[in-house]
Scaffold this motif. Structure first.
Motif, short mmCIF file in Angstrom:
data_model
loop_
_atom_site.label_atom_id
_atom_site.label_comp_id
_atom_site.label_asym_id
_atom_site.label_seq_id
_atom_site.Cartn_x
_atom_site.Cartn_y
_atom_site.Cartn_z
N THR A 97 3.93 -1.52 8.84
CA THR A 97 3.44 -0.17 8.53
C THR A 97 4.47 0.87 8.92
O THR A 97 5.15 0.76 9.94
N ASN A 98 4.56 1.90 8.11
CA ASN A 98 5.42 3.03 8.43
C ASN A 98 4.59 4.27 8.75
O ASN A 98 5.09 5.39 8.67
N GLN A 99 3.32 4.03 9.12
CA GLN A 99 2.44 5.14 9.49
C GLN A 99 1.58 4.86 10.71
O GLN A 99 1.52 5.68 11.63
N PHE A 100 0.90 3.72 10.71
CA PHE A 100 -0.18 3.52 11.67
C PHE A 100 0.19 2.71 12.90
O PHE A 100 -0.47 1.74 13.26
N LEU A 101 1.27 3.10 13.57
CA LEU A 101 1.53 2.57 14.90
C LEU A 101 0.93 3.54 15.90
O LEU A 101 0.97 4.76 15.70
N SER A 102 0.39 3.01 16.99
CA SER A 102 -0.20 3.89 18.00
C SER A 102 0.92 4.66 18.69
O SER A 102 1.84 4.08 19.26
N LYS A 103 0.85 6.00 18.60
CA LYS A 103 1.90 6.83 19.18
C LYS A 103 1.29 8.14 19.66
O LYS A 103 0.21 8.54 19.23
N ALA A 104 2.03 8.82 20.55
CA ALA A 104 1.50 10.04 21.16
C ALA A 104 1.34 11.17 20.15
O ALA A 104 0.31 11.82 20.09
N HIS A 138 2.86 -1.32 4.34
CA HIS A 138 2.20 -0.01 4.27
C HIS A 138 3.29 1.06 4.33
O HIS A 138 3.87 1.32 5.38
N LEU A 139 3.56 1.69 3.19
CA LEU A 139 4.66 2.63 3.07
C LEU A 139 4.25 4.06 3.45
O LEU A 139 3.07 4.42 3.39
N ILE A 140 5.25 4.86 3.82
CA ILE A 140 5.02 6.29 3.99
C ILE A 140 5.07 6.99 2.63
O ILE A 140 4.52 8.06 2.44
N ILE A 185 0.86 -1.19 0.00
CA ILE A 185 0.00 0.00 0.00
C ILE A 185 0.90 1.23 0.00
O ILE A 185 1.63 1.49 0.96
N GLY A 186 0.86 1.97 -1.11
CA GLY A 186 1.67 3.18 -1.23
C GLY A 186 0.96 4.37 -0.63
O GLY A 186 -0.12 4.26 -0.04
N GLU A 187 1.55 5.54 -0.78
CA GLU A 187 1.00 6.75 -0.17
C GLU A 187 1.18 7.94 -1.11
O GLU A 187 2.26 8.19 -1.63
N SER A 188 0.06 8.65 -1.34
CA SER A 188 0.09 9.93 -2.08
C SER A 188 0.81 9.81 -3.41
O SER A 188 1.72 10.58 -3.72
#
Length: 625
Positions: free
Chosen positions: A361-368, A436-438, A277-280
């Motif tokens: 994933t390089n985006q959707f990890l739960s983080k602050a 899942h790429l950035i 899954i690419g991005e933009s």
């Protein structure tokens, strides 16, 4: 004189709520201003209407307190102090430590905190590092308020005065207050009416934000140009609580759908399925699709080999990542009854069928430090119950560049967490691997290592002379990000080239980068979609790669892929194709949505953002030409 008297009486009456709650008004006003100053990033601008709108908010608070009987008003004020100071402390603490003010993700992480971690957090608040950080300013204001509140008693004790002298001291203070009251009252009236006028838009926008019926609706509201500004900690806390409550509702629906999942049988048609899954990613900046720069040379070579089949008429259903993920992971397609969260998620069916599911994933990890957009897109992936139902293996860290995901994958293989089928009759190792790429997510210059630059501003002087040098520089950054993405995708394909594997590549949505004379980058989240917007933000690259071993062992599927490459397709139906590739038989699978099936319904309307028929837009634009 009569008019002046009337104005004075009017201002005196309006000043009564402030006069009766003066300490609360003054110190909570300073608390709001101080919080805004501290939490505004260095390169950002302070909220323009901060002072006037905060004045209005504090006035309304004082006015509300006047309704409460005087005997218990004191205790209500103490409750307000506790809530506002604690919220401000938490907000500033989060900004100092996590580079982010209070947000839904932060609140979600707090909810997952155990008692030990909570104790450690409270202990850290009184540590010297925190006290002497920006948090210390809030603590200092609190200390000043306590001292001011105790001043009359301190004065009485210091002077060892009689009770009568103490009363005289208090009377003097009241005289001073009464003398300046008319001037302060008139100034307050001016501030109040100016504030009401300038704050009306933000109050309406805040109401709209806080009354959204779903987390998706709330998120889309935030994409509007004039969305609400939550400029003080208490409104950010309120919004975070509200957003989490909306997400919780959809989580409950998804869990209910999970409990009903049933896989009738599974043929394990494809031993290894890889979804990238690419991005933009705009197809209009892809060399594969005719772009004038060599942005995708490796994918072009794969296509020439015949193993990569490029699809020519694919659109995404949204131009916002979180909406795309919800539609692309759910078995629900646009036009079906119900919501996306009423249907199971495709990784759940794969896992239920016996596939080992890996999500990198390089985006959707739960983080602050997570924007509402990432929270909305990732909450159903990071919920503990749904995470367990969907995935066997996940990465735990985000990376600056997507090559970090390659290292994650290699480590999992090395550790034996991912075991790919080696032999044709391997009936044990069946894998679905999701990358899942950035990708080309803004800011473009941060999406590739500088030593991998391939284009420069000067590279576009002939093809794009109408752009400024700065615009050409941004364009070069975007194309460099695509060029780097090409290398990452190629490296993923290499890891499965000798396996019995099929690789599917799909970006979440398109992107604009100074297209034609449109003059902007990123995406326009306007609710009105015309064809140029649909063309650049919804038309996307899409291809399927079959390894030599896969095309040899599955000639029928390979043939179906080639036959389907010119079919109209929208990515909300992707899960049905994936289930077919896996040989998974379940009631939630529908052949009419599977682009490889002979029963595929190519005439299904492709509705963008739930409002606009893409094909009608394109047909109208073609007729005009």
């Amino acid at each position: 004189m009569k008019i002046l008297t009337l104005l004075k009486n009017f201002s005196d009456r309006l000043f009564v709520p402030i006069k009766a709650n003066l300490t609360l008004f003054v110190f909570m006003y300073f608390l709001g201003v101080m919080s805004a100053w501290i939490t505004t990033p260095p390169k950002a601008s302070l909220y323009a209407n901060l002072y006037l709108e905060l004045f209005v908010d504090m006035y309304i608070t004082c006015l509300a307190l006047m309704i409460i009987p005087r005997k218990i008003r004191f205790w209500f004020r103490q409750i307000i102090y506790v809530i506002l100071y604690l919220t401000a402390l938490a907000d500033v603490y989060c900004y100092v430590n996590f580079d982010s003010t209070l947000n839904p993700s932060m609140l979600l992480l707090v909810g997952e905190t155990n008692s030990r971690e909570a104790g450690e957090f409270i202990s850290s608040l009184v540590s010297p590092d925190i006290i002497f950080s920006e948090v210390g300013f809030i603590l200092l204001l609190l200390l000043v308020q306590i001292i001011v509140s105790l001043l009359p008693y301190i004065y009485r004790q210091a002077q060892k005065s009689t009770y009568g002298e103490y009363l005289l001291f208090v009377a003097r203070l009241k005289d001073i207050r009464d003398q300046i009251a008319p001037y302060v009252g008139m100034a307050s009236v001016i501030f109040l009416f100016c504030g009401l006028f300038t704050s009306l838009h933000n109050k309406v926008a805040t109401w709209k934000l806080m009354t959204g019926s779903t987390i998706g609706e709330v998120e889309h509201t935030l994409t509007e140009r004039d969305h609400a500004v939550l400029y003080v900690p208490i409104t950010r806390l309120a919004f975070s609580i509200y957003a989490n409550s909306l997400a919780s509702q959809q989580i409950d629906q998804l869990i209910a759908a999970t409990d009903k999942i049933k896989v009738d049988s599974c043929d394990y048609t494809s031993p290894t399925i890889v979804l990238i899954i690419g991005e933009s990613y705009s197809r209009h900046h892809s060399q594969q699709y005719g772009y004038f720069k060599d942005t995708t040379p490796r994918q072009v070579e794969l296509e020439k080999s015949g193993q990569l089949v490029k699809f020519t008429d694919v659109v995404t259903c949204w131009n916002l990542t979180s909406f795309v993920f919800k539609n692309m992971f759910s078995l629900h397609v646009v036009g079906q009854k119900g919501e996306w969260c009423d249907y199971p998620l495709f990784p759940e069916l794969f896992r239920k069928a016996g596939y080992h599911v890996t999500f990198l994933t390089n985006q959707f990890l739960s983080k602050a430090k997570e924007a509402v957009y990432d929270f909305s897109g990732g909450f159903f992936l990071n919920n503990p119950t749904l995470d367990k139902a969907q995935f066997d293996t996940r990465n735990t860290e985000l990376h600056q560049y997507d090559e970090g995901l390659l290292a994650d994958y290699d480590n999992f293989v090395k550790e034996g967490k991912i075991q790919l089928a080696e032999k044709r009759r391997d009936t044990i190792h069946h894998n679905l691997v999701i990358f899942h790429l950035i990708g080309q997510h803004v800011t473009y210059k941060d999406r590739y290592p500088k030593d991998r630059s391939h284009f420069w501003a000067s590279s576009y002087e002939e093809e794009r002379p109408e752009l400024t040098d700065r615009q050409r520089k941004v364009l070069s950054h975007y194309d460099n990000a695509i060029y780097y993405n090409d290398s990452i995708v190629n490296q993923i394909v290499k890891r499965f080239r000798k396996k019995d594997a099929v690789v599917v590549y799909v970006p979440d949505h398109g992107e604009e980068c100074y297209e034609e004379n449109r003059g902007f980058i990123c995406r326009n989240h306007s609710s009105s979609i015309d064809y140029p917007l649909a063309k650049y933000e919804f038309e996307i690259p899409f291809w399927i790669y079959c390894s030599p071993k896969y095309s040899h062992r599955h000639p029928q599927i390979y043939k179906q892929i080639i036959e389907a490459k010119k079919r109209r397709f929208m990515t909300d139906a992707l899960p049905h194709m994936l289930l077919y590739l896996g040989g998974i038989h379940a009631k939630d699978y529908h052949a009419e949505y599977n682009v490889l099936s002979p029963n595929y319904n190519e005439n299904r309307p492709r509705i963008l953002k739930g409002t606009t028929d893409y094909d009608k837009l394109r047909d109208q634009a073609t007729k005009k030409k």
